[in-house]
Design an enzyme around this catalytic site. Structure first.
Site, PDB file in Angstrom:
ATOM      1  N   ASP A  98       0.513   3.488   4.285  1.00 35.72           N
ATOM      2  CA  ASP A  98      -0.275   3.930   3.600  1.00 35.72           C
ATOM      3  C   ASP A  98      -1.883   4.816   4.922  1.00 35.72           C
ATOM      4  O   ASP A  98      -2.013   5.593   4.601  1.00 35.72           O
ATOM      5  CB  ASP A  98      -0.920   3.305   2.540  1.00 35.72           C
ATOM      6  CG  ASP A  98      -1.108   2.145   3.005  1.00 35.72           C
ATOM      7  OD1 ASP A  98      -1.226   1.774   3.913  1.00 35.72           O
ATOM      8  OD2 ASP A  98      -1.539   0.953   2.419  1.00 35.72           O
ATOM      9  N   GLY A 122       1.352  -1.417  -0.405  1.00 39.36           N
ATOM     10  CA  GLY A 122      -0.310  -0.248   0.301  1.00 39.36           C
ATOM     11  C   GLY A 122       0.438   0.975   0.108  1.00 39.36           C
ATOM     12  O   GLY A 122       0.488   1.622  -0.589  1.00 39.36           O
ATOM     13  N   ASP A 145      -5.582  -0.326  -1.464  1.00 39.21           N
ATOM     14  CA  ASP A 145      -6.803  -1.611  -2.676  1.00 39.21           C
ATOM     15  C   ASP A 145      -7.873  -2.191  -1.605  1.00 39.21           C
ATOM     16  O   ASP A 145      -8.265  -1.320  -0.211  1.00 39.21           O
ATOM     17  CB  ASP A 145      -5.848  -2.918  -2.730  1.00 39.21           C
ATOM     18  CG  ASP A 145      -5.625  -3.589  -1.252  1.00 39.21           C
ATOM     19  OD1 ASP A 145      -5.501  -3.065  -0.496  1.00 39.21           O
ATOM     20  OD2 ASP A 145      -6.084  -4.897  -1.659  1.00 39.21           O
ATOM     21  N   ASP A 161      -4.740   2.570  10.656  1.00 36.23           N
ATOM     22  CA  ASP A 161      -6.143   2.549  10.874  1.00 36.23           C
ATOM     23  C   ASP A 161      -6.955   1.766  12.230  1.00 36.23           C
ATOM     24  O   ASP A 161      -6.690   2.656  13.755  1.00 36.23           O
ATOM     25  CB  ASP A 161      -6.659   1.127   9.796  1.00 36.23           C
ATOM     26  CG  ASP A 161      -8.471   0.202  10.426  1.00 36.23           C
ATOM     27  OD1 ASP A 161      -9.304   1.173  10.189  1.00 36.23           O
ATOM     28  OD2 ASP A 161      -8.733  -0.261   9.925  1.00 36.23           O
ATOM     29  N   ARG A 196      -5.647   0.128  -7.173  1.00 37.23           N
ATOM     30  CA  ARG A 196      -3.915   0.587  -6.497  1.00 37.23           C
ATOM     31  C   ARG A 196      -3.415   1.818  -6.959  1.00 37.23           C
ATOM     32  O   ARG A 196      -3.189   3.060  -6.800  1.00 37.23           O
ATOM     33  CB  ARG A 196      -3.239  -0.071  -5.742  1.00 37.23           C
ATOM     34  CG  ARG A 196      -3.297  -1.802  -5.022  1.00 37.23           C
ATOM     35  CD  ARG A 196      -1.797  -1.817  -4.876  1.00 37.23           C
ATOM     36  NE  ARG A 196      -2.202  -3.595  -3.789  1.00 37.23           N
ATOM     37  CZ  ARG A 196      -2.726  -3.416  -2.693  1.00 37.23           C
ATOM     38  NH1 ARG A 196      -1.702  -2.853  -1.512  1.00 37.23           N
ATOM     39  NH2 ARG A 196      -2.413  -4.989  -2.072  1.00 37.23           N
TER      40      ARG A 196
HETATM   41  P1  IMP Z   1      -4.086  -1.446  11.046  1.00 39.08           P
HETATM   42  O1  IMP Z   1      -2.969  -2.317  11.701  1.00 39.08           O
HETATM   43  O2  IMP Z   1      -5.529  -1.877  11.770  1.00 39.08           O
HETATM   44  O3  IMP Z   1      -3.810  -0.010  11.410  1.00 39.08           O
HETATM   45  O4  IMP Z   1      -3.819  -1.387   9.417  1.00 39.08           O
HETATM   46  C1  IMP Z   1      -3.251  -0.588   8.176  1.00 39.08           C
HETATM   47  C2  IMP Z   1      -3.335  -1.587   7.446  1.00 39.08           C
HETATM   48  O5  IMP Z   1      -5.212  -1.650   6.954  1.00 39.08           O
HETATM   49  C3  IMP Z   1      -3.180  -0.185   6.045  1.00 39.08           C
HETATM   50  O6  IMP Z   1      -1.187  -0.696   6.571  1.00 39.08           O
HETATM   51  C4  IMP Z   1      -4.258  -1.015   4.811  1.00 39.08           C
HETATM   52  O7  IMP Z   1      -3.541  -2.067   3.989  1.00 39.08           O
HETATM   53  C5  IMP Z   1      -4.982  -1.664   5.541  1.00 39.08           C
HETATM   54  N1  IMP Z   1      -6.370  -0.949   6.081  1.00 39.08           N
HETATM   55  C6  IMP Z   1      -6.645   0.140   6.625  1.00 39.08           C
HETATM   56  N2  IMP Z   1      -8.199   1.179   6.491  1.00 39.08           N
HETATM   57  C7  IMP Z   1      -7.908   0.758   4.712  1.00 39.08           C
HETATM   58  C8  IMP Z   1      -8.553   1.257   3.733  1.00 39.08           C
HETATM   59  O8  IMP Z   1      -9.499   2.352   4.207  1.00 39.08           O
HETATM   60  N3  IMP Z   1      -8.478   1.204   2.974  1.00 39.08           N
HETATM   61  C9  IMP Z   1      -7.619   0.374   2.529  1.00 39.08           C
HETATM   62  N4  IMP Z   1      -6.509  -0.166   2.895  1.00 39.08           N
HETATM   63  C10 IMP Z   1      -6.465   0.544   4.290  1.00 39.08           C
HETATM   64 MG    MG Z   2      -1.392  -2.072   3.859  1.00 38.31          MG
END
Ligand code: IMP
Ligand code: MG
Length: 175
Positions: free
Chosen positions: A99, A43, A158, A102, A164
């Site tokens: 990228d 990403g 994605d 979350d 992407r």
């Molecule tokens: P975390 O570990 O929950 O912070 O997730 C982070 C990863 O989840 C990012 O690097 C993205 O690959 C994916 N991700 C989180 N939110 C989105 C979104 O809205 N669109 C696409 N990928 C997302």
């Molecule tokens: Mg990712």
């Protein structure tokens, strides 16, 4: 794949302008140093490359891959490392490039992992941040844009590996 369409959220020119600002800020903060950008595949590829072009101090780049998502749009909560760095980061000034943040699980896991290798410094830079979704606290040093809790695609992000290559950030809306 569920029927959906993409609505524009952040256009190309706005992205470009903000990435330019981040590049300038990083160049000031790392004056006299060489910065090691770590791109988290897949990403962050677009963002890392665009950001690197705007940094005026010497840059080295490396790549790592880890996944917390399956094919769906919800996090599984499991972070696994599928590609490690080629480079040793000991005594280097490292910036982890994401990228989007979350839940924060991916980054806090990676930050722990990389700090064990004793870099001179370790900062985090993300293009997008969804602060409402945070489960694990993680300190972010450079943020492009804070966004609402929506599933976004484009500029490296994605939906089931698609979109992407969109040059803008869009929201996936299910019809
Ligand atoms: P975390 O570990 O929950 O912070 O997730 C982070 C990863 O989840 C990012 O690097 C993205 O690959 C994916 N991700 C989180 N939110 C989105 C979104 O809205 N669109 C696409 N990928 C997302
Ligand atoms: Mg990712």
């Amino acid at each position: 794949m569920e029927k959906h369409h993409i609505d524009l959220l952040i256009g190309e020119e706005v992205l470009d302008a903000r990435i330019r600002e981040l590049g300038e800020e990083i160049s000031r903060d790392y004056a006299g140093k060489t910065v090691c950008l770590i791109c988290i595949l897949k990403g962050s590829v677009y963002f890392t490359c665009e950001l690197a072009k705007r940094i005026t101090v010497p840059v080295v780049m490396d790549f790592m891959q880890c996944s917390s998502y399956g094919a769906a749009t919800k996090s599984s909560g499991v972070v696994k490392l599928s590609k490690d760095l080629d480079m040793a980061i000991t005594d280097r000034d490292v910036i982890l490039i994401e990228d989007i943040i979350d839940s924060g699980r991916t980054l806090s896991h990676l930050k722990d992992l990389l700090s064990q290798r004793r870099p001179a410094s370790l900062k985090i830079c993300t293009l997008l941040d969804k602060p409402e979704r945070r489960v694990t606290e993680v300190e972010v040093d450079y943020t492009g844009f804070q966004i609402e809790d929506k599933f976004v695609v484009g500029y490296g992000l994605d939906y089931d590996q698609l979109y992407r290559n969109l040059p803008y950030i869009g929201v996936v809306e299910f019809d």
